[in-house]
Write an enzyme that holds these catalytic residues in place. Structure first.
Site, short mmCIF file in Angstrom:
data_model
loop_
_atom_site.label_atom_id
_atom_site.label_comp_id
_atom_site.label_asym_id
_atom_site.label_seq_id
_atom_site.Cartn_x
_atom_site.Cartn_y
_atom_site.Cartn_z
N ILE A 35 0.68 -1.30 -0.15
CA ILE A 35 0.11 0.23 0.02
C ILE A 35 0.92 1.30 0.01
CG2 ILE A 35 -0.46 0.42 2.32
CD1 ILE A 35 -3.41 0.51 1.91
N GLY A 96 12.34 -3.47 11.93
CA GLY A 96 11.29 -2.64 11.20
C GLY A 96 10.02 -3.33 10.74
N GLN A 97 10.11 -4.78 11.36
CA GLN A 97 8.79 -5.31 10.90
C GLN A 97 7.47 -4.51 11.60
OE1 GLN A 97 8.79 -9.45 12.39
NE2 GLN A 97 6.69 -9.89 11.23
N HIS A 103 5.93 -12.03 5.57
CA HIS A 103 5.88 -11.57 4.11
C HIS A 103 7.31 -11.29 3.64
CE1 HIS A 103 5.53 -8.38 7.11
NE2 HIS A 103 6.12 -7.38 6.35
N LEU A 104 7.51 -11.68 2.38
CA LEU A 104 8.55 -11.30 1.44
C LEU A 104 8.20 -10.10 0.97
CD1 LEU A 104 9.34 -14.99 0.27
CD2 LEU A 104 10.06 -14.03 2.35
N HIS A 105 8.76 -9.05 0.87
CA HIS A 105 8.94 -7.70 0.12
C HIS A 105 9.67 -8.23 -1.20
CE1 HIS A 105 7.72 -4.58 3.40
NE2 HIS A 105 8.22 -5.63 4.22
P1 AMP Z 1 6.80 -4.66 7.35
O1 AMP Z 1 7.22 -3.54 7.84
O2 AMP Z 1 8.24 -5.38 7.12
O3 AMP Z 1 6.12 -5.56 8.56
O4 AMP Z 1 5.88 -4.63 6.11
C1 AMP Z 1 4.80 -4.26 6.12
C2 AMP Z 1 4.35 -3.91 4.80
O5 AMP Z 1 3.07 -3.81 4.67
C3 AMP Z 1 4.72 -2.41 4.79
O6 AMP Z 1 5.50 -2.06 3.62
C4 AMP Z 1 3.27 -1.52 4.68
O7 AMP Z 1 3.35 -0.49 3.61
C5 AMP Z 1 2.44 -2.80 4.11
N1 AMP Z 1 1.06 -2.57 4.33
C6 AMP Z 1 0.43 -2.04 5.57
N2 AMP Z 1 -0.95 -2.33 5.38
C7 AMP Z 1 -1.06 -2.70 4.01
C8 AMP Z 1 -2.40 -3.10 3.25
N3 AMP Z 1 -3.68 -2.98 3.95
N4 AMP Z 1 -2.22 -3.34 1.97
C9 AMP Z 1 -1.07 -3.57 1.59
N5 AMP Z 1 0.34 -3.34 2.25
C10 AMP Z 1 0.15 -3.11 3.49
#
Ligand code: AMP
Length: 117
Positions: A35, A96-97, A103-105
């Site tokens: 997002i 930073g999680q 989840h894999l970015h």
């Molecule tokens: P992390 O910080 O590694 O836990 O990554 C979480 C990710 O989820 C961040 O990059 C957010 O931008 C993303 N995120 C949070 N809410 C949503 C959502 N509703 N749809 C898509 N991505 C999201």
């Protein structure tokens, strides 16, 4: 282990309760666009099953892990990332999680700096 945490954002996205821009879905894995993208392509690849982070994976998850990376490859191909891409998974608050569902970015479409911040 419970398969789903009703409080978990990504469990709710996987269940379709919260909308997402999906680029892949199958019985075990879904992928959707972040997002708040940090690169031209920024897709999150997640297991449907609730697993808090990579540190919570066990030997029994070997097949699931292979499936997650197979989806990474498929999405990278579909996005035209032949010049390369980065796969990142944050583990724990100091990394930073922010969402505690594995989840894999998948990041690509621009040059990447190293080391990451
Ligand atoms: P992390 O910080 O590694 O836990 O990554 C979480 C990710 O989820 C961040 O990059 C957010 O931008 C993303 N995120 C949070 N809410 C949503 C959502 N509703 N749809 C898509 N991505 C999201």
């Amino acid at each position: 282990m419970t398969d789903r945490d009703p409080e978990c954002l990504f469990c709710r996205i996987a269940a379709g309760e919260i909308p997402s821009d999906r680029v892949h879905e199958d019985d075990d894995v879904i992928a959707f666009r972040d997002i708040a993208p940090r690169a031209p392509t920024h897709v999150l690849v997640i297991p449907r099953r609730h697993i808090a982070d990579a540190h919570a994976l066990t030997d029994d998850d070997a097949e699931l892990l292979a499936k997650l990376f197979a989806v990474v490859r498929r999405v990278a191909d579909a996005e035209g990332l032949e010049r390369g891409y980065r796969v990142v998974t944050n583990v724990g608050p100091e990394s930073g999680q922010t969402v505690f569902h594995l989840h894999l970015h998948l990041l690509g479409g621009r040059p990447m700096a190293w080391p990451p911040g």
